[in-house]
Scaffold this active site. Structure first.
Site, mmCIF file in Angstrom:
data_model
loop_
_atom_site.group_PDB
_atom_site.id
_atom_site.type_symbol
_atom_site.label_atom_id
_atom_site.label_comp_id
_atom_site.label_asym_id
_atom_site.label_seq_id
_atom_site.Cartn_x
_atom_site.Cartn_y
_atom_site.Cartn_z
ATOM 1 N N ALA A 40 0.797 -1.230 0.000
ATOM 2 C CA ALA A 40 0.000 0.000 0.000
ATOM 3 C C ALA A 40 0.826 1.274 0.000
ATOM 4 O O ALA A 40 0.292 2.362 0.158
ATOM 5 C CB ALA A 40 -0.920 -0.006 1.218
ATOM 6 N N ASN A 73 1.742 -4.128 7.489
ATOM 7 C CA ASN A 73 2.586 -4.722 6.458
ATOM 8 C C ASN A 73 3.470 -3.674 5.790
ATOM 9 O O ASN A 73 4.582 -3.963 5.361
ATOM 10 C CB ASN A 73 1.721 -5.418 5.404
ATOM 11 C CG ASN A 73 1.158 -6.732 5.889
ATOM 12 O OD1 ASN A 73 1.859 -7.530 6.505
ATOM 13 N ND2 ASN A 73 -0.112 -6.953 5.636
ATOM 14 N N HIS A 99 -0.712 6.842 4.618
ATOM 15 C CA HIS A 99 0.642 6.361 4.894
ATOM 16 C C HIS A 99 1.625 7.505 4.658
ATOM 17 O O HIS A 99 1.652 8.076 3.562
ATOM 18 C CB HIS A 99 0.993 5.185 3.989
ATOM 19 C CG HIS A 99 0.003 4.062 4.047
ATOM 20 N ND1 HIS A 99 -0.017 3.150 5.069
ATOM 21 C CD2 HIS A 99 -1.012 3.725 3.209
ATOM 22 C CE1 HIS A 99 -0.993 2.283 4.856
ATOM 23 N NE2 HIS A 99 -1.614 2.615 3.740
#
Length: 267
Positions: A122, A188, A218
């Site tokens: 991601a 992750n 993020h």
């Protein structure tokens, strides 16, 4: 290129939606637990995809096995696939915070003449961190900011009342290895950045529940001999799994196509 998917959850179904018959990559098989074989076989019957519960049941050997089943999928099938000479694509990279497992997978890849492939997931910038590591990284920080609901079913429920949050709350702050171990479905990205860049112990991680996030955010900051870099991704979660970013599922699609196609862009 024949590809086998491990699992038939939200990520695998997203992969099947995008990789259609006639592409350079062919989804030839799906591996699921024995109790799900009939269900999944019926679901994909129109595409003629083989559904099995063991590598031994396959009629043909795929070149690539793509894990779409979480940490258990890596632990249960990764080393076996690699020793059989099949490349193994990992999306649940947080499991590789287990140093012994990672070492076993690397050795299995060497033994089988295969390759362990880590999906970008991601986040963007893993390739930049890998390049920056050559000259030396002095600092890598990662902040994951998600709506409270995305943290349900994790240790975050012991930190605060997720349903009652009215402002952002830090759930965890520390190193990437502990973050990836304690929040396997949510961290992750932390593991991806650690493996690409400064390592688990030297990657600083902050996990945040934010009612105003509006999606999965993020934020990466890195400093080193190369200079500085700041990356921010504002991703949308998969409708069927709020813990997983749509971009993470699409990174599996992109990696499969990258390996199967006649032109390869470094990733």
């Amino acid at each position: 290129m024949d590809v086998l998917l491990i699992g038939y959850g939200a990520i695998a179904q997203e992969v099947l939606k995008h990789i259609q018959p006639g592409e350079d990559a062919n989804i030839a098989a799906i591996l699921v637990r024995p109790g799900r074989v009939d269900e999944v076989r019926a679901a994909v019957a129109a595409r003629g995809i083989e559904v099995v519960s063991s590598f031994d049941d396959l009629s043909t050997k795929p070149r690539l096995v793509a894990e779409c089943a979480g940490h258990a999928g890596v632990r249960d099938y990764g080393a076996d696939a690699l020793r059989r000479g099949m490349d193994f694509l990992v999306i649940s990279i947080g499991v590789l915070a287990d140093a012994a497992l990672y070492a076993d997978l690397v050795q299995a890849a060497k033994d089988g003449g295969a390759k362990l492939v880590l999906a970008a997931g991601a986040v963007a910038g893993a390739d930049a961190l890998a390049a920056a590591r050559v000259g030396g990284l002095s600092r890598v920080t990662y902040t994951s900011r998600k709506p409270p609901g995305a943290w349900k079913g994790t240790p975050a429920e012991q930190v605060c009342d997720l349903d009652a949050l009215t402002e952002e709350t830090t759930l965890y702050q520390g190193t990437a290895d502990e973050a990836a171990t304690n929040y396997p479905q949510n961290a992750n990205v932390a593991a991806t950045l650690a493996l690409a860049g400064a390592g688990f112990a030297d990657t600083e991680v902050r996990l945040v529940a934010d009612p105003e996030a509006g999606g999965n955010i993020h934020q990466v900051h890195a400093e080193g001999m190369f200079g500085d870099v700041d990356i921010e991704i504002r991703g949308k979660p998969l409708p069927d799994n709020p813990k997983t970013s749509t971009l993470a599922a699409h990174s599996v699609v992109a990696e499969i196509r990258r390996r199967a196609g006649p032109v390869e862009i470094g990733g």
